[in-house]
Structures are given as structure tokens and as C-alpha cells.
Design an enzyme around this catalytic site. Structure first.
Site, PDB file in Angstrom:
ATOM      1  CE1 TYR A  26      29.103  30.073  19.616  1.00  0.00           C
ATOM      2  CE2 TYR A  26      28.554  27.713  20.123  1.00  0.00           C
ATOM      3  CZ  TYR A  26      28.995  28.744  19.172  1.00  0.00           C
ATOM      4  OH  TYR A  26      27.995  28.756  18.357  1.00  0.00           O
ATOM      5  CG  HIS A  83      22.641  31.317  10.733  1.00  0.00           C
ATOM      6  ND1 HIS A  83      23.574  32.345  10.056  1.00  0.00           N
ATOM      7  CD2 HIS A  83      22.969  31.041  11.703  1.00  0.00           C
ATOM      8  CE1 HIS A  83      24.543  32.122  11.296  1.00  0.00           C
ATOM      9  NE2 HIS A  83      24.586  31.907  12.327  1.00  0.00           N
ATOM     10  CG  HIS A 103      28.133  36.199  14.622  1.00  0.00           C
ATOM     11  ND1 HIS A 103      26.655  36.012  15.129  1.00  0.00           N
ATOM     12  CD2 HIS A 103      27.525  37.276  13.313  1.00  0.00           C
ATOM     13  CE1 HIS A 103      25.855  36.092  13.977  1.00  0.00           C
ATOM     14  NE2 HIS A 103      26.307  36.885  13.332  1.00  0.00           N
TER      15      HIS A 103
HETATM   16  C1  DQA Z   1      27.104  32.782  16.994  1.00  0.00           C
HETATM   17  C2  DQA Z   1      27.315  31.913  16.096  1.00  0.00           C
HETATM   18  C3  DQA Z   1      25.658  31.308  15.370  1.00  0.00           C
HETATM   19  O1  DQA Z   1      25.801  30.666  14.349  1.00  0.00           O
HETATM   20  C4  DQA Z   1      24.833  30.922  16.596  1.00  0.00           C
HETATM   21  O2  DQA Z   1      24.004  30.028  16.162  1.00  0.00           O
HETATM   22  C5  DQA Z   1      24.955  30.868  17.746  1.00  0.00           C
HETATM   23  C6  DQA Z   1      26.698  32.303  18.404  1.00  0.00           C
HETATM   24  C7  DQA Z   1      28.225  33.581  17.804  1.00  0.00           C
HETATM   25  O3  DQA Z   1      28.234  34.981  18.895  1.00  0.00           O
HETATM   26  O4  DQA Z   1      29.283  32.393  17.361  1.00  0.00           O
HETATM   27  O5  DQA Z   1      24.303  31.441  18.438  1.00  0.00           O
HETATM   28  O6  DQA Z   1      26.459  34.356  16.915  1.00  0.00           O
END
Ligand code: DQA
Length: 148
Positions: A26, A83, A103
Site C-alpha cells: 500500500y 469485492h 485502488h
Molecule cells: C484496496 C484493495 C482492496 O482489496 C483492499 O481490501 C483494501 C485497499 C487498495 O486500495 O489497494 O483495503 O482497495
């Protein structure tokens, strides 16, 4: 009609924990730093941003219900709700505003369950795996749409 430049930036569940979540997935920014970065991108593009984050699906849905007349477009990162949260999909459809899904991580290259998005077909575009720069891409696309 006045300028259409009001962007609602909506973050869902667990995104407030950025900074504590795996930085190799992230990135290293805290949530506050991410919001500041997005606000700066928006200023460069002449867009006005308002930010919202919650870990409550109810609050997220109700916030979408209240956007009528207050926002011209949405940048949404629903986190894991992406999801499976059909209630959020329905609320986004009711809001009926141009939306780009973002994302931070590349959800297509992670676990199979993350490859499903219940909101993507309501969105103008999905930007994934570009880290914070993905928000600039989303804002740029929304600006083009609003200027059209
Ligand atoms: C997310 C990707 C999702 O799968 C995950 O559950 C997140 C963050 C992203 O920003 O990469 O909480 O949305």
C-alpha cells in the site's frame, strides 16, 4: 450552470489504517498524507475536493445518499467492500454521479477474491496499482468528463 468541479473523495473500510498496513502493498504514506497528496493533485487541476472515510458500511451508504447537489463527481476507493458490498454498489447507482474507482494496490495481481469489483461497471474507469498517483489519474479523467 456554474463550474462543475466538486469532487467527493470517498475511502472505505480500513483505509484510515494506511501507514500501519503493509507498505510493500500500500506504500508508505499515512492516510492523512494520502489525503493531502490528493488535495494537492486536485488543486493543480482546479478541482475542489471533499473527503470522507468510514469503517461503517451504513455510514458509507448514507453519505452517498446525501451527495445529491453537493458533489459533481466521485473518486471512490471502497477498500475490501469493493469485492462484495452490493449495498454500496446500489447506493453508488442511486448517487448517479460520474465516478472513478481507485485502488492503491494492483488488485488484479493479488488474491483471486480481489479481482472481483461490484462497483466497476458503474464507474467511468478503474485505476489500480498506481499508488497515490492513481488518484491523480482519476481526478484527471473526471475533470475531462466534467469539462465535456
Ligand atoms: C484496496 C484493495 C482492496 O482489496 C483492499 O481490501 C483494501 C485497499 C487498495 O486500495 O489497494 O483495503 O482497495
Amino acid at each position: 450552470m456554474g463550474a462543475r468541479n466538486r469532487i467527493e473523495v470517498m475511502h472505505g473500510v480500513n483505509l484510515d489504517q494506511l501507514g500501519r498496513r503493509d507498505p510493500s502493498v500500500y506504500g508508505g504514506l499515512t492516510f492523512d498524507q494520502l489525503e493531502q497528496r490528493i488535495a494537492a493533485f486536485a488543486r493543480e487541476l482546479g478541482l475542489i475536493t471533499r473527503f470522507f472515510q468510514t469503517n461503517s458500511e451504513t455510514e458509507f451508504v448514507e453519505h452517498l445518499h446525501r451527495l445529491d447537489g453537493l458533489a459533481d463527481a466521485i473518486v471512490v476507493n471502497p477498500g475490501a467492500w469493493t469485492h462484495y458490498a452490493w449495498s454500496i454498489r446500489d447506493a453508488l447507482e442511486i448517487a448517479a454521479l460520474p465516478t472513478v474507482e481507485v485502488h492503491l494496490s494492483d488488485v488484479q495481481r493479488r488474491e483471486a477474491w480481489r479481482r472481483v469489483s461490484v462497483v466497476s461497471d458503474l464507474c467511468l474507469a478503474t485505476v489500480s496499482g498506481r499508488g497515490p498517483d492513481g488518484y491523480r489519474d482519476a481526478l484527471t479523467q473526471l475533470k475531462e468528463e466534467l469539462d465535456r
